[in-house]
Every structure is written in C-alpha cells, then in structure tokens.
Design a protein around this motif. Structure first.
Motif, PDB file in Angstrom:
ATOM      1  N   HIS A 278      20.126 -22.994   5.830  1.00 17.92           N
ATOM      2  CA  HIS A 278      21.173 -23.756   6.302  1.00 17.92           C
ATOM      3  C   HIS A 278      22.336 -23.198   5.735  1.00 17.92           C
ATOM      4  O   HIS A 278      23.435 -23.197   6.127  1.00 17.92           O
ATOM      5  CB  HIS A 278      20.965 -25.255   5.872  1.00 17.92           C
ATOM      6  CG  HIS A 278      22.136 -26.020   6.009  1.00 17.92           C
ATOM      7  ND1 HIS A 278      22.307 -26.542   7.648  1.00 17.92           N
ATOM      8  CD2 HIS A 278      23.086 -26.696   5.396  1.00 17.92           C
ATOM      9  CE1 HIS A 278      23.573 -27.269   7.611  1.00 17.92           C
ATOM     10  NE2 HIS A 278      23.924 -27.404   6.272  1.00 17.92           N
ATOM     11  N   ASP A 279      22.437 -22.881   4.291  1.00 23.01           N
ATOM     12  CA  ASP A 279      23.536 -22.129   3.814  1.00 23.01           C
ATOM     13  C   ASP A 279      24.018 -20.956   4.151  1.00 23.01           C
ATOM     14  O   ASP A 279      25.101 -20.498   4.232  1.00 23.01           O
ATOM     15  CB  ASP A 279      23.605 -21.926   2.160  1.00 23.01           C
ATOM     16  CG  ASP A 279      23.322 -23.376   1.510  1.00 23.01           C
ATOM     17  OD1 ASP A 279      24.055 -24.020   1.801  1.00 23.01           O
ATOM     18  OD2 ASP A 279      22.263 -23.352   0.601  1.00 23.01           O
ATOM     19  N   ILE A 280      22.891 -20.002   4.977  1.00 22.43           N
ATOM     20  CA  ILE A 280      23.058 -18.745   5.317  1.00 22.43           C
ATOM     21  C   ILE A 280      23.742 -18.898   6.762  1.00 22.43           C
ATOM     22  O   ILE A 280      25.040 -18.094   6.988  1.00 22.43           O
ATOM     23  CB  ILE A 280      21.914 -17.944   5.744  1.00 22.43           C
ATOM     24  CG1 ILE A 280      21.193 -17.684   4.233  1.00 22.43           C
ATOM     25  CG2 ILE A 280      22.130 -16.805   6.557  1.00 22.43           C
ATOM     26  CD1 ILE A 280      19.680 -17.009   4.459  1.00 22.43           C
ATOM     27  N   VAL A 281      23.415 -19.953   7.680  1.00 24.48           N
ATOM     28  CA  VAL A 281      24.183 -20.296   8.855  1.00 24.48           C
ATOM     29  C   VAL A 281      25.552 -20.706   8.736  1.00 24.48           C
ATOM     30  O   VAL A 281      26.394 -20.166   9.352  1.00 24.48           O
ATOM     31  CB  VAL A 281      23.407 -21.252   9.697  1.00 24.48           C
ATOM     32  CG1 VAL A 281      24.119 -21.560  10.713  1.00 24.48           C
ATOM     33  CG2 VAL A 281      22.004 -20.519  10.068  1.00 24.48           C
ATOM     34  N   ASN A 282      25.828 -21.556   7.630  1.00 18.55           N
ATOM     35  CA  ASN A 282      27.215 -21.868   7.461  1.00 18.55           C
ATOM     36  C   ASN A 282      28.138 -20.777   6.952  1.00 18.55           C
ATOM     37  O   ASN A 282      29.215 -20.698   7.435  1.00 18.55           O
ATOM     38  CB  ASN A 282      27.051 -23.197   6.106  1.00 18.55           C
ATOM     39  CG  ASN A 282      26.531 -24.343   6.794  1.00 18.55           C
ATOM     40  OD1 ASN A 282      26.584 -24.745   8.009  1.00 18.55           O
ATOM     41  ND2 ASN A 282      26.301 -25.311   5.705  1.00 18.55           N
ATOM     42  N   ASN A 283      27.586 -19.899   5.865  1.00  9.68           N
ATOM     43  CA  ASN A 283      28.354 -18.942   5.650  1.00  9.68           C
ATOM     44  C   ASN A 283      28.567 -17.936   6.773  1.00  9.68           C
ATOM     45  O   ASN A 283      29.891 -17.399   7.019  1.00  9.68           O
ATOM     46  CB  ASN A 283      27.641 -17.959   4.496  1.00  9.68           C
ATOM     47  CG  ASN A 283      27.885 -18.444   3.208  1.00  9.68           C
ATOM     48  OD1 ASN A 283      28.659 -19.242   2.797  1.00  9.68           O
ATOM     49  ND2 ASN A 283      26.972 -18.290   2.286  1.00  9.68           N
TER      50      ASN A 283
ATOM     51  N   ILE B  56      34.796 -17.757  11.857  1.00 12.50           N
ATOM     52  CA  ILE B  56      35.766 -18.143  12.034  1.00 12.50           C
ATOM     53  C   ILE B  56      37.052 -17.226  11.443  1.00 12.50           C
ATOM     54  O   ILE B  56      38.122 -17.222  11.936  1.00 12.50           O
ATOM     55  CB  ILE B  56      35.975 -19.793  11.499  1.00 12.50           C
ATOM     56  CG1 ILE B  56      34.934 -20.515  12.090  1.00 12.50           C
ATOM     57  CG2 ILE B  56      37.239 -20.252  11.390  1.00 12.50           C
ATOM     58  CD1 ILE B  56      34.438 -21.821  11.919  1.00 12.50           C
ATOM     59  N   GLN B  57      36.556 -16.904   9.904  1.00 10.48           N
ATOM     60  CA  GLN B  57      37.622 -16.114   9.596  1.00 10.48           C
ATOM     61  C   GLN B  57      38.146 -14.819  10.201  1.00 10.48           C
ATOM     62  O   GLN B  57      39.155 -14.314  10.222  1.00 10.48           O
ATOM     63  CB  GLN B  57      37.311 -15.728   8.094  1.00 10.48           C
ATOM     64  CG  GLN B  57      37.290 -17.131   7.212  1.00 10.48           C
ATOM     65  CD  GLN B  57      36.509 -16.414   5.702  1.00 10.48           C
ATOM     66  OE1 GLN B  57      35.885 -15.540   5.564  1.00 10.48           O
ATOM     67  NE2 GLN B  57      36.858 -17.466   4.777  1.00 10.48           N
ATOM     68  N   ARG B  58      37.283 -14.391  10.883  1.00  9.71           N
ATOM     69  CA  ARG B  58      37.330 -12.708  11.538  1.00  9.71           C
ATOM     70  C   ARG B  58      38.051 -13.196  12.862  1.00  9.71           C
ATOM     71  O   ARG B  58      39.047 -12.563  13.282  1.00  9.71           O
ATOM     72  CB  ARG B  58      36.081 -12.231  12.195  1.00  9.71           C
ATOM     73  CG  ARG B  58      35.259 -11.582  11.066  1.00  9.71           C
ATOM     74  CD  ARG B  58      34.201 -10.714  11.580  1.00  9.71           C
ATOM     75  NE  ARG B  58      33.558  -9.780  10.581  1.00  9.71           N
ATOM     76  CZ  ARG B  58      32.462  -9.293  11.043  1.00  9.71           C
ATOM     77  NH1 ARG B  58      32.137  -8.952  12.173  1.00  9.71           N
ATOM     78  NH2 ARG B  58      32.145  -8.403   9.956  1.00  9.71           N
ATOM     79  N   GLN B  59      37.734 -14.515  13.524  1.00  8.46           N
ATOM     80  CA  GLN B  59      38.526 -14.819  14.638  1.00  8.46           C
ATOM     81  C   GLN B  59      40.214 -15.238  14.389  1.00  8.46           C
ATOM     82  O   GLN B  59      40.971 -14.935  15.046  1.00  8.46           O
ATOM     83  CB  GLN B  59      37.882 -15.939  15.327  1.00  8.46           C
ATOM     84  CG  GLN B  59      36.579 -15.840  15.810  1.00  8.46           C
ATOM     85  CD  GLN B  59      35.974 -17.019  16.511  1.00  8.46           C
ATOM     86  OE1 GLN B  59      36.283 -18.181  16.093  1.00  8.46           O
ATOM     87  NE2 GLN B  59      34.857 -16.950  17.070  1.00  8.46           N
ATOM     88  N   GLN B  60      40.245 -15.421  13.107  1.00  6.79           N
ATOM     89  CA  GLN B  60      41.566 -15.615  12.806  1.00  6.79           C
ATOM     90  C   GLN B  60      42.440 -14.339  12.135  1.00  6.79           C
ATOM     91  O   GLN B  60      43.227 -14.550  11.575  1.00  6.79           O
ATOM     92  CB  GLN B  60      41.676 -16.757  11.458  1.00  6.79           C
ATOM     93  CG  GLN B  60      41.149 -18.055  12.170  1.00  6.79           C
ATOM     94  CD  GLN B  60      41.040 -19.261  10.938  1.00  6.79           C
ATOM     95  OE1 GLN B  60      40.982 -18.639   9.572  1.00  6.79           O
ATOM     96  NE2 GLN B  60      40.967 -20.461  11.593  1.00  6.79           N
ATOM     97  N   GLY B  61      41.612 -13.225  12.023  1.00 12.58           N
ATOM     98  CA  GLY B  61      42.156 -12.054  11.456  1.00 12.58           C
ATOM     99  C   GLY B  61      41.773 -11.663  10.152  1.00 12.58           C
ATOM    100  O   GLY B  61      42.289 -10.735   9.663  1.00 12.58           O
ATOM    101  N   ASP B  62      41.183 -12.497   9.468  1.00  6.10           N
ATOM    102  CA  ASP B  62      40.744 -12.237   8.332  1.00  6.10           C
ATOM    103  C   ASP B  62      39.215 -11.905   8.130  1.00  6.10           C
ATOM    104  O   ASP B  62      38.378 -12.524   8.333  1.00  6.10           O
ATOM    105  CB  ASP B  62      40.732 -13.376   7.505  1.00  6.10           C
ATOM    106  CG  ASP B  62      40.568 -13.095   5.778  1.00  6.10           C
ATOM    107  OD1 ASP B  62      40.556 -12.222   5.364  1.00  6.10           O
ATOM    108  OD2 ASP B  62      40.393 -14.064   5.076  1.00  6.10           O
TER     109      ASP B  62
END
Length: 167
Positions: free
Chosen positions: A39-44, A50-56
């Motif tokens: 569960h933690d792996i999937v959340n990470n 999401i961070q990649r989609q935001q450019g980070d």
C-alpha cells in the motif's frame, strides 16, 4: 590437493549464494524503505507520478544537497535515520563482493561493482517511481561499501597473519 580444490569451490559457491540473498534483501529494503507494505509503495508511486506531471521529477544530481538539508533543517533523529539508512545496508556489499567474486577482490574492482549495483538501484527507483534517484544516496551507499571493504581487508589481514603464525 583435490579435496582442497573442492573445499575452495564449495566456499566460493557459499559466498555467491550469500551475496545473491543479500542483494534480494537489499532490493526489498530499497523498495519498502523500512516502512510498510505494498500500500505504501503504491502511494509513493502515485505521489511521484503526480510530481512528474507537475514538472518535479524524482531526481537529485546535486551532490550533498539532501545531506546538507538533513543535517541543517531536519530533526536529528530523522537525519541520522536517513544517513545511517543509506550507509549501513551497504556495508555487507563491501564485505561480500571480494568474497563472492574472487576476480574482483581488489579494491578498485570491488568498488566498481559496488558503484554499478548502486547506480542500477538508483535508476530502478527513478523509472519504477519507488524512490528518488539521488546522487547523495550514491555517495552514502558507497561510504557503506568502503566501510565494508575495510572490514573485509581487516579480516583478510588477520586471517593471513594468523595462518603464517601457525606455520
């Protein structure tokens, strides 16, 4: 003579098996980060996506950036957890490589293999979104390998010295 060769091959196979088991355990630690389960792996992975989609992107190529942040801003316990968590698990690698791969028992060859394994782990984390590909992790992981190789060297020196004292 023949028995000595057989015993040497058995010892070599033993160290290779120990090294492979260690690498599997290390991969398990790297993916789970001492924290939890799938569960933690999937959340990470979702967070990094999401961070990649935001450019980070999950990438740090600036040496000592994260180390300095941990030592300067983080709580002491968290900083030590991160620093030691990137050093201690790699100490066995520095001990095991010269034992498991006889042709790579020299310092240079052993450290080259350590570096290769560590870089592969960092690349895996980057592409699988299971962690950050961080040059500071490479530096700290290699520190662990250096400590491990020093332990290997001391053991080798002491056993050779003890062997010559008996003769």
């Amino acid at each position: 003579m023949k028995n000595a060769i057989i015993a040497e091959k058995r010892t070599s196979v033993f160290w290779v098996c120990v090294f492979v088991l260690y690498l599997l355990f290390l991969l398990f630690i790297v993916i789970l980060k001492f924290r939890g389960g799938t569960h933690d792996i999937v959340n990470n992975m979702a967070r990094y996506q999401i961070q990649r989609q935001q450019g980070d992107i999950n990438l740090n190529l600036i040496p000592f950036k994260q180390i300095a942040e941990f030592l300067g801003n983080a709580q002491y316990g968290h900083a030590m957890y991160n620093l030691l968590g990137n050093i201690v698990p790699f100490i066995p690698m520095g001990v095991l490589i010269p034992r498991a791969v006889q042709k790579c028992s020299s310092f240079r060859k052993a450290m080259f293999i350590c570096l290769g394994v560590i870089v592969l782990i960092e690349i895996f984390q980057f592409f699988s979104l299971t962690g950050v590909c961080d040059i500071d992790d490479v530096i700290l992981n290699m520190t662990g390998c250096l400590v491990g190789y020093a332990i290997h060297y001391c053991i080798k020196f002491l056993t050779q010295k003890r062997g010559t004292a008996k003769a």
